[in-house]
Design a protein around this motif. Structure first.
Motif, short mmCIF file in Angstrom:
data_model
loop_
_atom_site.label_atom_id
_atom_site.label_comp_id
_atom_site.label_asym_id
_atom_site.label_seq_id
_atom_site.Cartn_x
_atom_site.Cartn_y
_atom_site.Cartn_z
N ARG A 15 -3.78 5.00 51.60
CA ARG A 15 -3.61 6.10 52.56
C ARG A 15 -2.54 5.79 53.61
O ARG A 15 -1.73 6.64 53.94
N HIS A 16 -2.55 4.57 54.13
CA HIS A 16 -1.67 4.25 55.26
C HIS A 16 -0.40 3.48 54.88
O HIS A 16 0.54 3.45 55.69
N HIS A 17 -0.39 2.88 53.70
CA HIS A 17 0.76 2.06 53.30
C HIS A 17 1.12 2.31 51.84
O HIS A 17 1.56 1.40 51.13
N GLY A 18 0.93 3.54 51.38
CA GLY A 18 1.08 3.87 49.96
C GLY A 18 2.41 3.49 49.34
O GLY A 18 2.46 3.07 48.19
N GLU A 19 3.49 3.60 50.08
CA GLU A 19 4.81 3.28 49.54
C GLU A 19 5.22 1.83 49.76
O GLU A 19 6.28 1.41 49.31
N GLN A 20 4.38 1.06 50.44
CA GLN A 20 4.67 -0.35 50.68
C GLN A 20 4.65 -1.10 49.35
O GLN A 20 3.75 -0.94 48.54
N GLU A 21 5.65 -1.91 49.13
CA GLU A 21 5.78 -2.61 47.86
C GLU A 21 5.00 -3.92 47.85
O GLU A 21 4.97 -4.65 48.84
N ILE A 22 4.37 -4.19 46.73
CA ILE A 22 3.68 -5.45 46.47
C ILE A 22 4.55 -6.21 45.48
O ILE A 22 4.92 -5.67 44.44
N VAL A 23 4.89 -7.44 45.79
CA VAL A 23 5.76 -8.23 44.92
C VAL A 23 5.03 -9.50 44.54
O VAL A 23 4.51 -10.21 45.40
N SER A 24 5.00 -9.79 43.25
CA SER A 24 4.37 -11.03 42.79
C SER A 24 5.20 -11.62 41.65
O SER A 24 5.93 -10.92 40.97
N ARG A 25 5.06 -12.92 41.49
CA ARG A 25 5.77 -13.60 40.42
C ARG A 25 4.76 -13.95 39.34
O ARG A 25 3.72 -14.54 39.61
N ARG A 26 5.08 -13.57 38.13
CA ARG A 26 4.18 -13.85 37.01
C ARG A 26 4.36 -15.28 36.52
O ARG A 26 5.33 -15.95 36.85
N VAL A 27 3.43 -15.72 35.71
CA VAL A 27 3.48 -17.07 35.15
C VAL A 27 4.75 -17.24 34.31
O VAL A 27 5.36 -18.31 34.29
N GLU A 28 5.15 -16.17 33.64
CA GLU A 28 6.34 -16.21 32.80
C GLU A 28 7.62 -16.37 33.61
O GLU A 28 8.67 -16.65 33.06
N GLY A 29 7.55 -16.14 34.93
CA GLY A 29 8.69 -16.33 35.80
C GLY A 29 9.32 -15.04 36.30
O GLY A 29 10.10 -15.08 37.24
N ASP A 30 9.01 -13.91 35.67
CA ASP A 30 9.60 -12.66 36.14
C ASP A 30 8.85 -12.14 37.37
O ASP A 30 7.75 -12.56 37.67
N VAL A 31 9.50 -11.24 38.08
CA VAL A 31 8.93 -10.66 39.30
C VAL A 31 8.38 -9.28 38.97
O VAL A 31 9.02 -8.49 38.29
#
Length: 59
Positions: free
Chosen positions: A21-37
């Motif tokens: 509701r309050h941060h819907g367009e905020q991006e979540i970024v994580s790095r996978r085990v394979e190395g890609d983002v």
């Protein structure tokens, strides 16, 4: 206040609803085990979580 600090229980679903509701367009970024983002928004996370919950409930 009746000795309570919150008006709702502290549940993952409540946190996710708030984030959507309050941060819907905020991006979540994580790095996978394979190395890609991997990038997605709180809105996409909430939608995907609802689909998973509905699929589990249907089983």
């Amino acid at each position: 206040m009746n000795g309570l600090m919150m008006d709702r229980p502290l549940l993952i679903s409540t946190l996710l609803t708030h984030a959507e509701r309050h941060h819907g367009e905020q991006e979540i970024v994580s790095r996978r085990v394979e190395g890609d983002v991997h990038r997605y928004t709180y809105r996409e996370l909430a939608e995907r979580s609802r689909r998973l919950a509905n699929a589990l409930a249907a089983r």
